[in-house]
Design a protein around this motif. Structure first.
Motif, PDB file in Angstrom:
ATOM      1  N   HIS A  83      48.165 -16.581 -25.323  1.00 22.11           N
ATOM      2  CA  HIS A  83      49.422 -16.461 -24.496  1.00 22.11           C
ATOM      3  C   HIS A  83      50.353 -15.489 -24.722  1.00 22.11           C
ATOM      4  CE1 HIS A  83      52.409 -17.794 -21.733  1.00 22.11           C
ATOM      5  NE2 HIS A  83      53.275 -17.720 -22.689  1.00 22.11           N
ATOM      6  N   SER A  84      50.739 -14.307 -24.018  1.00 19.77           N
ATOM      7  CA  SER A  84      51.823 -13.528 -24.153  1.00 19.77           C
ATOM      8  C   SER A  84      51.423 -12.670 -25.485  1.00 19.77           C
ATOM      9  CB  SER A  84      53.178 -14.070 -24.256  1.00 19.77           C
ATOM     10  OG  SER A  84      54.154 -13.290 -24.265  1.00 19.77           O
ATOM     11  N   MET A  85      52.509 -12.789 -26.497  1.00 17.80           N
ATOM     12  CA  MET A  85      52.105 -11.830 -27.486  1.00 17.80           C
ATOM     13  C   MET A  85      50.667 -12.318 -28.374  1.00 17.80           C
ATOM     14  SD  MET A  85      55.686 -10.936 -29.060  1.00 17.80           S
ATOM     15  CE  MET A  85      55.253  -9.657 -29.773  1.00 17.80           C
ATOM     16  N   GLY A  86      50.155 -13.444 -27.972  1.00 19.35           N
ATOM     17  CA  GLY A  86      48.841 -13.530 -28.625  1.00 19.35           C
ATOM     18  C   GLY A  86      47.788 -12.695 -28.185  1.00 19.35           C
ATOM     19  N   SER A  87      48.049 -12.057 -27.082  1.00 16.99           N
ATOM     20  CA  SER A  87      46.961 -11.154 -26.666  1.00 16.99           C
ATOM     21  C   SER A  87      47.088  -9.751 -27.591  1.00 16.99           C
ATOM     22  CB  SER A  87      47.277 -10.567 -25.168  1.00 16.99           C
ATOM     23  OG  SER A  87      48.412  -9.984 -25.072  1.00 16.99           O
ATOM     24  N   LEU A  88      48.316  -9.490 -28.052  1.00 11.09           N
ATOM     25  CA  LEU A  88      48.414  -8.437 -28.979  1.00 11.09           C
ATOM     26  C   LEU A  88      47.670  -8.863 -30.434  1.00 11.09           C
ATOM     27  CD1 LEU A  88      52.216  -7.508 -28.633  1.00 11.09           C
ATOM     28  CD2 LEU A  88      50.350  -6.222 -27.657  1.00 11.09           C
ATOM     29  N   VAL A  89      47.679  -9.935 -30.669  1.00 13.95           N
ATOM     30  CA  VAL A  89      46.975 -10.516 -31.939  1.00 13.95           C
ATOM     31  C   VAL A  89      45.525 -10.431 -31.633  1.00 13.95           C
ATOM     32  CG1 VAL A  89      46.136 -12.242 -33.522  1.00 13.95           C
ATOM     33  CG2 VAL A  89      48.870 -11.893 -32.647  1.00 13.95           C
ATOM     34  N   PHE A  90      45.093 -10.629 -30.545  1.00 11.18           N
ATOM     35  CA  PHE A  90      43.572 -10.653 -29.938  1.00 11.18           C
ATOM     36  C   PHE A  90      43.009  -8.904 -29.786  1.00 11.18           C
ATOM     37  CE2 PHE A  90      40.379 -10.366 -26.943  1.00 11.18           C
ATOM     38  CZ  PHE A  90      39.546 -11.487 -27.800  1.00 11.18           C
ATOM     39  N   GLU A  91      44.081  -8.469 -29.136  1.00 11.56           N
ATOM     40  CA  GLU A  91      43.934  -6.984 -28.913  1.00 11.56           C
ATOM     41  C   GLU A  91      43.363  -6.290 -30.558  1.00 11.56           C
ATOM     42  OE1 GLU A  91      45.894  -2.951 -27.682  1.00 11.56           O
ATOM     43  OE2 GLU A  91      46.862  -4.737 -26.933  1.00 11.56           O
ATOM     44  N   GLU A  92      44.388  -6.579 -31.443  1.00 11.88           N
ATOM     45  CA  GLU A  92      44.040  -5.858 -32.601  1.00 11.88           C
ATOM     46  C   GLU A  92      42.924  -6.263 -33.299  1.00 11.88           C
ATOM     47  OE1 GLU A  92      45.679  -2.990 -35.088  1.00 11.88           O
ATOM     48  OE2 GLU A  92      46.100  -3.573 -33.294  1.00 11.88           O
ATOM     49  N   PHE A  93      42.495  -7.731 -33.149  1.00 12.44           N
ATOM     50  CA  PHE A  93      41.105  -8.234 -33.629  1.00 12.44           C
ATOM     51  C   PHE A  93      39.980  -7.522 -33.096  1.00 12.44           C
ATOM     52  CE2 PHE A  93      37.747 -10.922 -31.958  1.00 12.44           C
ATOM     53  CZ  PHE A  93      36.936 -10.973 -32.951  1.00 12.44           C
ATOM     54  N   VAL A  94      40.052  -7.236 -31.613  1.00 11.60           N
ATOM     55  CA  VAL A  94      39.037  -6.585 -30.861  1.00 11.60           C
ATOM     56  C   VAL A  94      38.886  -5.299 -31.135  1.00 11.60           C
ATOM     57  CG1 VAL A  94      37.930  -5.695 -28.713  1.00 11.60           C
ATOM     58  CG2 VAL A  94      39.134  -7.936 -28.953  1.00 11.60           C
ATOM     59  N   LYS A  95      39.922  -4.580 -31.540  1.00 14.85           N
ATOM     60  CA  LYS A  95      39.933  -3.204 -32.013  1.00 14.85           C
ATOM     61  C   LYS A  95      39.458  -2.707 -33.498  1.00 14.85           C
ATOM     62  CE  LYS A  95      43.627  -1.102 -29.011  1.00 14.85           C
ATOM     63  NZ  LYS A  95      44.912  -0.631 -29.207  1.00 14.85           N
ATOM     64  N   LYS A  96      39.827  -3.642 -34.264  1.00 16.16           N
ATOM     65  CA  LYS A  96      39.545  -3.480 -35.810  1.00 16.16           C
ATOM     66  C   LYS A  96      38.893  -4.504 -36.504  1.00 16.16           C
ATOM     67  CE  LYS A  96      43.860  -0.844 -36.429  1.00 16.16           C
ATOM     68  NZ  LYS A  96      45.222  -0.874 -37.208  1.00 16.16           N
ATOM     69  N   TYR A  97      38.640  -5.742 -36.068  1.00 17.59           N
ATOM     70  CA  TYR A  97      38.145  -6.671 -36.698  1.00 17.59           C
ATOM     71  C   TYR A  97      36.672  -7.386 -36.330  1.00 17.59           C
ATOM     72  CZ  TYR A  97      42.451  -5.970 -39.379  1.00 17.59           C
ATOM     73  OH  TYR A  97      43.545  -5.301 -39.828  1.00 17.59           O
ATOM     74  N   GLN A  98      36.445  -7.321 -35.107  1.00 16.05           N
ATOM     75  CA  GLN A  98      35.370  -7.912 -34.163  1.00 16.05           C
ATOM     76  C   GLN A  98      34.169  -7.278 -34.829  1.00 16.05           C
ATOM     77  OE1 GLN A  98      34.532  -9.109 -29.957  1.00 16.05           O
ATOM     78  NE2 GLN A  98      34.529  -6.709 -30.087  1.00 16.05           N
ATOM     79  N   THR A  99      33.253  -8.082 -35.269  1.00 14.11           N
ATOM     80  CA  THR A  99      32.172  -7.535 -36.079  1.00 14.11           C
ATOM     81  C   THR A  99      30.612  -7.921 -35.283  1.00 14.11           C
ATOM     82  OG1 THR A  99      31.747  -9.812 -37.409  1.00 14.11           O
ATOM     83  CG2 THR A  99      33.423  -8.108 -38.178  1.00 14.11           C
ATOM     84  N   PRO A 100      29.719  -7.447 -35.619  1.00 18.25           N
ATOM     85  CA  PRO A 100      28.493  -7.812 -34.977  1.00 18.25           C
ATOM     86  C   PRO A 100      28.009  -8.897 -35.350  1.00 18.25           C
ATOM     87  CG  PRO A 100      28.437  -5.342 -35.712  1.00 18.25           C
ATOM     88  CD  PRO A 100      29.818  -6.018 -36.228  1.00 18.25           C
TER      89      PRO A 100
END
Length: 175
Positions: A83-100
């Motif tokens: 929710h709200s700013m939580g999407s920024l946390v998730f966005e950063e996760f996707v950009k830098k930390y999501q792993t195969p």
């Protein structure tokens, strides 16, 4: 202001009981440090983005738990809600930390509710989401906090409208 509860405490007192009782959901809440920094007028984007790594660790632990207790997840849907700013946390996760190593369908649904992420160029990161096939973004045109945040950061927020701050159309994520 004195006497105001941090955002996480408000969620624990108001949102979580509703989800668990009225919707019959089991909730695991992720709280990132300094989420309430700056009060209602604050927009701690740097702090939110810094929490992307911790969210990745939490998602990895959830995957381990889900695999170890697969029977608890039979006939149960798993939803990741930001929710709200939580999407920024998730966005950063996707950009830098999501792993195969994360399962492609770890969550049945991903819901970005009133996302504070920038509308412009959102497709660049949202199309990289690999942990859910069911991806939804809700828009709240009347969200005054997202209006202020979008103006302060000189951008339009994805959860406010599907166009840039100056009203230009954007390419929506294909997924």
């Amino acid at each position: 202001a004195a006497g105001k509860l941090p955002e996480a405490h408000k969620s624990l007192r108001t949102v979580m009981p509703y989800l668990e009782k009225d919707i019959n959901a089991k909730v695991l809440m992720f709280y990132w440090p300094d989420a309430g920094k700056g009060g209602a007028d604050g927009f701690p984007e740097d702090e939110a983005r810094a929490a992307g790594h911790a969210l990745g660790l939490a998602i990895s632990k959830f995957q381990q738990y889900k695999k170890a207790h697969f029977d608890k997840f039979l006939n149960r849907k798993t939803v990741l809600l930001s929710h709200s700013m939580g999407s920024l946390v998730f966005e950063e996760f996707v950009k830098k930390y999501q792993t195969p190593s994360l399962d492609k369908e770890l969550f049945d649904t991903l819901l970005l509710s009133s996302s504070a992420s920038a509308t412009k160029d959102h497709a660049e990161w949202l199309e990289k989401v690999k942990i859910s096939n069911g991806i939804y973004v809700t828009v709240n045109e009347n969200d005054f906090v997202l209006t202020a945040a979008g103006m302060k950061e000189n951008k339009g927020c994805l959860g406010k409208k599907l166009e840039t701050l100056i009203g230009s159309k954007v390419t929506l994520a294909s997924n």
